[in-house]
Design an enzyme around this catalytic site. Structure first.
Site, PDB file in Angstrom:
ATOM      1  N   HIS A 232      -2.734  -1.686  -4.995  1.00  0.00           N
ATOM      2  CA  HIS A 232      -2.498  -1.221  -6.370  1.00  0.00           C
ATOM      3  C   HIS A 232      -1.093  -1.669  -6.772  1.00  0.00           C
ATOM      4  O   HIS A 232      -0.397  -2.351  -5.987  1.00  0.00           O
ATOM      5  CB  HIS A 232      -2.672   0.301  -6.448  1.00  0.00           C
ATOM      6  CG  HIS A 232      -1.919   1.060  -5.389  1.00  0.00           C
ATOM      7  ND1 HIS A 232      -0.536   1.118  -5.350  1.00  0.00           N
ATOM      8  CD2 HIS A 232      -2.348   1.749  -4.299  1.00  0.00           C
ATOM      9  CE1 HIS A 232      -0.154   1.846  -4.315  1.00  0.00           C
ATOM     10  NE2 HIS A 232      -1.235   2.228  -3.650  1.00  0.00           N
TER      11      HIS A 232
ATOM     12  N   LYS B 253       7.289   6.378  -1.180  1.00  0.00           N
ATOM     13  CA  LYS B 253       6.121   7.262  -1.333  1.00  0.00           C
ATOM     14  C   LYS B 253       5.793   7.914   0.016  1.00  0.00           C
ATOM     15  O   LYS B 253       5.444   9.080   0.091  1.00  0.00           O
ATOM     16  CB  LYS B 253       4.943   6.415  -1.833  1.00  0.00           C
ATOM     17  CG  LYS B 253       3.572   6.928  -1.573  1.00  0.00           C
ATOM     18  CD  LYS B 253       3.222   8.013  -2.543  1.00  0.00           C
ATOM     19  CE  LYS B 253       1.766   8.372  -2.527  1.00  0.00           C
ATOM     20  NZ  LYS B 253       1.162   8.479  -1.217  1.00  0.00           N
TER      21      LYS B 253
ATOM     22  N   MET C 147      -2.443  -1.308   4.170  1.00  0.00           N
ATOM     23  CA  MET C 147      -3.818  -1.071   4.636  1.00  0.00           C
ATOM     24  C   MET C 147      -4.819  -1.534   3.587  1.00  0.00           C
ATOM     25  O   MET C 147      -6.001  -1.156   3.634  1.00  0.00           O
ATOM     26  CB  MET C 147      -4.022   0.411   4.962  1.00  0.00           C
ATOM     27  CG  MET C 147      -3.101   0.871   6.095  1.00  0.00           C
ATOM     28  SD  MET C 147      -3.732   2.299   6.977  1.00  0.00           S
ATOM     29  CE  MET C 147      -3.778   3.502   5.681  1.00  0.00           C
TER      30      MET C 147
ATOM     31  N   HIS D 269       1.839  -1.377  -4.281  1.00  0.00           N
ATOM     32  CA  HIS D 269       1.955  -2.460  -3.289  1.00  0.00           C
ATOM     33  C   HIS D 269       2.562  -3.704  -3.942  1.00  0.00           C
ATOM     34  O   HIS D 269       3.407  -4.373  -3.340  1.00  0.00           O
ATOM     35  CB  HIS D 269       0.577  -2.820  -2.724  1.00  0.00           C
ATOM     36  CG  HIS D 269      -0.096  -1.719  -1.957  1.00  0.00           C
ATOM     37  ND1 HIS D 269      -1.214  -1.068  -2.425  1.00  0.00           N
ATOM     38  CD2 HIS D 269       0.184  -1.172  -0.748  1.00  0.00           C
ATOM     39  CE1 HIS D 269      -1.602  -0.161  -1.539  1.00  0.00           C
ATOM     40  NE2 HIS D 269      -0.778  -0.201  -0.516  1.00  0.00           N
TER      41      HIS D 269
ATOM     42  N   SER E 111      -1.627   5.615  -5.162  1.00  0.00           N
ATOM     43  CA  SER E 111      -2.070   5.701  -3.775  1.00  0.00           C
ATOM     44  C   SER E 111      -3.470   5.110  -3.686  1.00  0.00           C
ATOM     45  O   SER E 111      -4.275   5.268  -4.614  1.00  0.00           O
ATOM     46  CB  SER E 111      -2.113   7.174  -3.342  1.00  0.00           C
ATOM     47  OG  SER E 111      -2.913   7.307  -2.184  1.00  0.00           O
ATOM     48  N   SER E 112      -3.761   4.460  -2.580  1.00  0.00           N
ATOM     49  CA  SER E 112      -5.113   3.929  -2.379  1.00  0.00           C
ATOM     50  C   SER E 112      -6.123   5.067  -2.404  1.00  0.00           C
ATOM     51  O   SER E 112      -7.288   4.869  -2.756  1.00  0.00           O
ATOM     52  CB  SER E 112      -5.202   3.202  -1.038  1.00  0.00           C
ATOM     53  OG  SER E 112      -4.245   2.169  -1.002  1.00  0.00           O
TER      54      SER E 112
HETATM   55  P1  AMP Z   1      -0.540   1.731   2.574  1.00  0.00           P
HETATM   56  O1  AMP Z   1      -1.400   0.575   2.204  1.00  0.00           O
HETATM   57  O2  AMP Z   1      -0.898   3.007   1.863  1.00  0.00           O
HETATM   58  O3  AMP Z   1      -0.356   1.891   4.050  1.00  0.00           O
HETATM   59  O4  AMP Z   1       0.908   1.376   1.998  1.00  0.00           O
HETATM   60  C1  AMP Z   1       1.549   0.179   2.344  1.00  0.00           C
HETATM   61  C2  AMP Z   1       2.978   0.247   1.867  1.00  0.00           C
HETATM   62  O5  AMP Z   1       2.999   0.448   0.456  1.00  0.00           O
HETATM   63  C3  AMP Z   1       3.758   1.418   2.489  1.00  0.00           C
HETATM   64  O6  AMP Z   1       5.088   0.995   2.754  1.00  0.00           O
HETATM   65  C4  AMP Z   1       3.714   2.459   1.398  1.00  0.00           C
HETATM   66  O7  AMP Z   1       4.787   3.366   1.445  1.00  0.00           O
HETATM   67  C5  AMP Z   1       3.798   1.580   0.166  1.00  0.00           C
HETATM   68  N1  AMP Z   1       3.280   2.282  -0.996  1.00  0.00           N
HETATM   69  C6  AMP Z   1       2.076   2.896  -1.133  1.00  0.00           C
HETATM   70  N2  AMP Z   1       1.986   3.476  -2.336  1.00  0.00           N
HETATM   71  C7  AMP Z   1       3.153   3.232  -2.984  1.00  0.00           C
HETATM   72  C8  AMP Z   1       3.687   3.578  -4.273  1.00  0.00           C
HETATM   73  N3  AMP Z   1       2.987   4.305  -5.130  1.00  0.00           N
HETATM   74  N4  AMP Z   1       4.929   3.137  -4.586  1.00  0.00           N
HETATM   75  C9  AMP Z   1       5.648   2.405  -3.709  1.00  0.00           C
HETATM   76  N5  AMP Z   1       5.208   2.049  -2.483  1.00  0.00           N
HETATM   77  C10 AMP Z   1       3.990   2.452  -2.134  1.00  0.00           C
END
Ligand code: AMP
Length: 278
Positions: A30, A146, A26, A33, A182-183
């Protein structure tokens, strides 16, 4: 790096490619990702990232409109990580006006923990991920531990619906002090950032208890609750569940997922650890 905005652009590019490793995100990227991009690079000759804040996975009182959107910085991170293509669709591209609602439900997996606290969340996640799988037909797709329940649900989706994509779990990337990246961490003030540390501290304390031989999960979760409440976090849940079925576990004599969701001020954070291997 190719920047794609339309499904037709993806399909045109896809037809000239072999295996593709997909990393759906999304945005507000960071190092967590980036660790997924690096994993993806080892899996296939073409790495595709997607950046899409998916409205269907946010509840009406959640942070969809204020979710951080940092496209230029995100594209730079993708370039630096060696991502080959990035798909950045508009909401209307993914959900054209008049398209019918489609609901994928996974009773048992998607109505507990996050699913219980965020009704409809996993319906939206499954909807968008399945669409992205159909748009990209990836050989592999990387998801972070996560979001452990999301990873489990997507793995189950792929297995149960006989999708050809292989779901690749990727370990949680943490700040040096333990906070899971985390974002949403960027919403935290300096004080809240300190308070948020209680989440990883609580998980580490439970892990230590487990290593010392304690197996009663209510003892481990009680320890966690103490640490979280001491730092004045508002706890949504602290749970010990089977990492495959997500059924509650009383004694951690087989791999057990400890999962936490808590609010620090207005920011809701989640984290987890698996006791006893995966
Ligand atoms: P998001 O942008 O938050 O939807 O995350 C996109 C992908 O990155 C998802 O598969 C999350 O589980 C993964 N992700 C987010 N934060 C982390 C993290 N700290 N370590 C590993 N994977 C992550």
């Amino acid at each position: 790096m190719e920047l794609l905005h339309h499904i037709s652009d993806v399909r045109a590019l896809r037809s000239s490619l072999g295996n593709v490793a997909l990393v759906p995100t999304m945005g507000a990227l960071h190092a967590g990702h980036v660790s997924l991009f690096q994993k993806a690079k080892a899996l296939a000759p073409h790495v595709a990232a997607t950046i899409f804040v998916n409205p269907t996975q946010f509840g009406p009182r959640e942070d969809f409109s204020k979710y951080p959107r940092t496209l230029e910085a995100d594209l730079q991170k993708c370039r630096e990580a060696g991502v080959d293509s990035v798909f950045v669709p508009k909401v209307e591209e993914m959900y054209p006006a008049g398209c019918p609602e489609i609901a994928i439900e996974m009773p048992g997996l998607s109505d507990t923990l996050e699913g219980q606290k965020r009704p409809g969340h996993f319906k939206g996640v499954c909807q968008v991920v399945l669409k992205l799988f159909n748009i990209f037909t990836p050989s592999h797709a990387c998801f972070g531990e996560k979001d452990y329940q999301q990873l489990r649900i997507i793995t189950a989706l792929a297995e149960t619906l006989n999708l050809t994509v292989e779901i690749i779990p990727c370990p949680t990337h943490r700040e040096p002090d333990g906070l899971a990246m985390s974002s949403r961490n960027r919403y935290l003030s300096a004080t809240e950032r300190q308070q948020a540390l209680a989440i990883s501290k609580a998980l580490r304390a439970a892990e230590l208890g487990f290593q010392q031989g304690f197996r009663q999960t209510n003892r481990l979760t009680t320890t966690m609750l103490h640490i979280l409440l001491e730092s004045h976090l508002l706890v949504d849940y602290v749970a010990a569940v089977d990492p495959i079925t997500f059924k509650p576990v009383q004694e951690a004599t087989k791999p057990t997922l400890l999962a936490v969701a808590a609010r620090v001020g207005a920011t809701r954070l989640i984290d987890n650890v698996v006791l006893g291997g995966k």
